[in-house]
Design an enzyme around this catalytic site. Structure first.
Site, PDB file in Angstrom:
ATOM      1  N   ARG A  97      -6.794   7.027   0.997  1.00 14.52           N
ATOM      2  CA  ARG A  97      -5.434   6.714   1.450  1.00 14.52           C
ATOM      3  C   ARG A  97      -4.898   7.856   2.297  1.00 14.52           C
ATOM      4  NH1 ARG A  97      -0.582   4.051   0.462  1.00 14.52           N
ATOM      5  NH2 ARG A  97       1.237   5.304  -0.079  1.00 14.52           N
ATOM      6  N   HIS A 110      -8.318   8.206  -4.066  1.00 18.95           N
ATOM      7  CA  HIS A 110      -6.993   8.268  -3.446  1.00 18.95           C
ATOM      8  C   HIS A 110      -7.009   9.056  -2.141  1.00 18.95           C
ATOM      9  CE1 HIS A 110      -2.688   7.499  -3.757  1.00 18.95           C
ATOM     10  NE2 HIS A 110      -2.469   8.740  -3.342  1.00 18.95           N
ATOM     11  N   TYR A 134       0.740  13.584   3.255  1.00 16.26           N
ATOM     12  CA  TYR A 134      -0.475  12.859   3.600  1.00 16.26           C
ATOM     13  C   TYR A 134      -0.874  13.024   5.064  1.00 16.26           C
ATOM     14  CZ  TYR A 134      -0.165  10.452  -0.862  1.00 16.26           C
ATOM     15  OH  TYR A 134      -0.124  10.170  -2.199  1.00 16.26           O
ATOM     16  N   ARG A 152      -3.388   1.594  -1.849  1.00 16.41           N
ATOM     17  CA  ARG A 152      -3.800   2.248  -3.087  1.00 16.41           C
ATOM     18  C   ARG A 152      -4.883   1.433  -3.788  1.00 16.41           C
ATOM     19  NH1 ARG A 152       1.854   2.421  -2.896  1.00 16.41           N
ATOM     20  NH2 ARG A 152       2.748   4.528  -2.784  1.00 16.41           N
ATOM     21  N   HIS A 189       5.524   4.693   1.770  1.00 14.91           N
ATOM     22  CA  HIS A 189       6.208   5.913   1.338  1.00 14.91           C
ATOM     23  C   HIS A 189       7.704   5.766   1.585  1.00 14.91           C
ATOM     24  CE1 HIS A 189       2.078   7.578   1.799  1.00 14.91           C
ATOM     25  NE2 HIS A 189       2.453   8.264   0.741  1.00 14.91           N
ATOM     26  N   LYS A 230       3.605   0.399  -6.185  1.00 15.41           N
ATOM     27  CA  LYS A 230       3.942   1.536  -7.051  1.00 15.41           C
ATOM     28  C   LYS A 230       5.431   1.829  -7.022  1.00 15.41           C
ATOM     29  CE  LYS A 230       3.068   6.495  -7.526  1.00 15.41           C
ATOM     30  NZ  LYS A 230       2.389   7.674  -6.949  1.00 15.41           N
TER      31      LYS A 230
END
Length: 357
Positions: A302, A299, A334, A206, A325, A231
């Site tokens: 990513r 983003h 994603y 990120r 994740h 995150k």
């Protein structure tokens, strides 16, 4: 028994003094309203169910959001703090004048519908944006009920439908877009921009994870980066491809870095003399616009990196270990595989099976 008196302003003030309860007073436009309120309040006191609501009646949502941003938001991550400040502005704009006691599920549902139809620079407000605004409002009510002692008994946000998160973005880079993007960032006067974009595309890290990296977190010999504050509030180790390793070597050898600065990507000293991470958001936006890629966000790099890891044959568990994740459901947002790549893979499998026959 309540005492009801007429004030010099022509209104009626009701005062209740009852043993075991704090003195309670409220002003009304008519004597009838004052008497009705007094009877209801005394009845609730007798039955032991009275709740002092004056705090929630006096505090507007604007006042509550200011208190939340001062007391609660600073305990969260910097990126979350910026997001909550932005969401609070919208909530204040639409609902700020309402008292907390007056905010009903109907009013909040109307806010939801109005926001979903509200047009901005990039079209109507997304479901996810409104969902996160409601999440902030809901947590504010939870804190107010549990900690602020305002007399609130329920959270009205829990009684409305929340917008679905949506399918997520599916923006991939075409080969031509990637070539033009990398050429533009690598030509920028500050080489750190090119290194940051290249690392994002290679690792799937990120923006905040890259910009806050410090030298001890990067192990070029073992070709790994150790992230200690992500995150999802967890640590993870990111393996580096050969290209990512080369980019990090260049960044770590940056001759412009001051000797006392441990940041890999550093900015100019602030007024307090402290160096903070390199702020590249503004120049990124300018370059993207010049390239005609205004719908492409940082983003999305990513997204592209994680999708390429899947296309390279890594398992979901291996990809999640790299990307961070926590759930396979989030990871699937994603991993949009290119149809043409799947076609090639199907052809290879069929050719391999024909040879066996």
């Amino acid at each position: 028994m309540a005492t009801i008196v007429k004030t010099p302003a022509g209104t009626w003030k009701a005062v209740i003094r009852k043993t075991g309860w704090p003195t309670n007073a409220k002003t009304f436009r008519t004597k009838r309203d004052a008497e009705d309120w007094s009877r209801r309040t005394e009845d609730e006191m007798v039955r032991g169910v009275y709740i002092q609501r004056s705090g929630s009646e006096r505090m507007t949502l604007e006042m509550a959001l200011k208190r939340y941003l001062n007391d609660i938001t600073p305990t969260k991550k910097p990126t979350t703090q910026r997001g909550e400040t932005s969401k609070a502005k919208k909530l204040t704009e639409h609902l700020g004048k309402y008292s907390l006691a007056a905010l009903s599920a109907e009013i909040i549902a109307n806010y939801r519908d109005k926001r979903l139809n509200e047009k901005g620079r990039t079209g109507t407000t997304s479901n996810n944006t409104v969902r996160l605004e409601l999440a902030l409002l809901s947590h504010l009510f939870t804190v107010a009920i549990q900690e602020w002692g305002l007399g609130l008994t329920f959270n009205p946000v829990l009684n409305i439908r929340k917008p679905s998160p949506g399918e997520g973005r599916n923006r991939r880079l075409s080969p031509d877009e990637e070539r033009r993007l990398l050429a533009a960032v690598n030509k920028h006067s500050n080489p750190m921009l090119g290194w940051i974009v290249g690392i994002a595309l290679e690792t799937g890290m990120r923006s905040a994870e890259i910009s806050t990296l410090r030298g001890p977190m990067v192990d070029l010999e073992r070709r790994i980066v150790k992230l200690v504050d992500t995150k999802n509030d967890g640590q993870r180790t990111v393996p580096l491809s050969r290209r990512a390793t080369e980019l990090f070597k260049a960044a770590m050898a940056n001759p412009a870095r001051p000797g006392d600065c441990h940041l890999v990507f550093f900015g100019e000293p602030g007024k307090d003399g402290i160096r903070r991470p390199y702020a590249f958001t503004k120049i990124w936006g300018i370059l993207i616009k010049e390239l005609g890629l205004s719908d492409f966000r940082f983003h999305d790099l990513r997204h592209e990196a994680v999708s390429r890891l899947v296309e390279a044959g890594l398992s979901d568990q291996e990809v999640s270990a790299i990307s961070g994740h926590k759930s396979m459901q989030m990871l699937k947002r994603y991993t949009h595989l290119r149809s043409e790549d799947l076609v090639k893979k199907i052809d290879k499998i069929k050719q391999r099976n024909l040879r066996k026959v």
